[in-house]
Design a protein around this motif. Structure first.
Motif, PDB file in Angstrom:
ATOM      1  N   HIS A  64       0.847  -1.190   0.000  1.00  0.00           N
ATOM      2  CA  HIS A  64       0.000   0.000   0.000  1.00  0.00           C
ATOM      3  C   HIS A  64       0.883   1.239   0.000  1.00  0.00           C
ATOM      4  CE1 HIS A  64      -2.500   3.077   2.265  1.00  0.00           C
ATOM      5  NE2 HIS A  64      -3.230   2.822   1.204  1.00  0.00           N
ATOM      6  N   VAL A  65       0.480   2.223  -0.753  1.00  0.00           N
ATOM      7  CA  VAL A  65       1.135   3.530  -0.733  1.00  0.00           C
ATOM      8  C   VAL A  65       0.041   4.580  -0.738  1.00  0.00           C
ATOM      9  CG1 VAL A  65       1.396   3.674  -3.251  1.00  0.00           C
ATOM     10  CG2 VAL A  65       2.906   5.003  -1.790  1.00  0.00           C
ATOM     11  N   ARG A  67      -0.797   9.001  -0.502  1.00  0.00           N
ATOM     12  CA  ARG A  67      -0.373  10.411  -0.512  1.00  0.00           C
ATOM     13  C   ARG A  67      -1.501  11.183   0.146  1.00  0.00           C
ATOM     14  NH1 ARG A  67       0.152  15.377  -1.028  1.00  0.00           N
ATOM     15  NH2 ARG A  67       1.643  16.436  -2.348  1.00  0.00           N
ATOM     16  N   PHE A  80       5.410  11.060   0.964  1.00  0.00           N
ATOM     17  CA  PHE A  80       4.708   9.807   0.744  1.00  0.00           C
ATOM     18  C   PHE A  80       4.982   8.865   1.904  1.00  0.00           C
ATOM     19  CE2 PHE A  80       4.934  11.530  -3.428  1.00  0.00           C
ATOM     20  CZ  PHE A  80       3.839  11.036  -4.099  1.00  0.00           C
ATOM     21  N   TYR A  82       4.551   4.578   2.839  1.00  0.00           N
ATOM     22  CA  TYR A  82       4.230   3.302   2.215  1.00  0.00           C
ATOM     23  C   TYR A  82       4.404   2.165   3.208  1.00  0.00           C
ATOM     24  CZ  TYR A  82       9.194   2.240   1.877  1.00  0.00           C
ATOM     25  OH  TYR A  82      10.494   1.970   2.176  1.00  0.00           O
ATOM     26  N   GLU A  84       4.936  -2.097   2.930  1.00  0.00           N
ATOM     27  CA  GLU A  84       5.081  -3.282   2.076  1.00  0.00           C
ATOM     28  C   GLU A  84       5.760  -4.369   2.904  1.00  0.00           C
ATOM     29  OE1 GLU A  84       7.315  -4.767  -1.954  1.00  0.00           O
ATOM     30  OE2 GLU A  84       7.592  -2.724  -1.315  1.00  0.00           O
TER      31      GLU A  84
END
Length: 91
Positions: A64-65, A67, A80, A82, A84
């Motif tokens: 998932h990322v 902004r 940002f 993230y 993972e």
């Protein structure tokens, strides 16, 4: 792997991926999980088009990322975050 926009159905998997990626010894739930939940509920910070998931071969969320707008912390504007948890690491 497919990168696509997060859907409402992905939220539980995104929470699980984030929790797995950012787990700390002795902590029940990483603060980032509750932060994502809180941000999703705001119109000033959440950008639905910029919350993306990585889906594996069977369609499961593996990354998932996101902004967000960070008006309350101008020094972070445009950054940002993230998560993972399932990444290969070379020795």
């Amino acid at each position: 792997m497919l990168i696509r926009r997060e859907t409402p159905a992905d939220v539980p998997a995104v929470r699980a991926v984030t929790a797995a990626a950012l787990a700390r010894a002795g902590a029940s739930l990483p603060v980032e999980v509750t932060l994502l939940d809180a941000l999703r509920g705001t119109r000033d910070a959440w950008l639905p088009a910029l919350s993306l998931v990585a889906a594996g071969e069977q369609g499961q969320v593996v990354g998932h990322v996101v902004r967000t707008l960070t008006a309350h912390r101008p020094e972070l504007r445009g950054t940002f975050a993230y998560a993972e948890p399932f990444r290969a690491v070379s020795a």
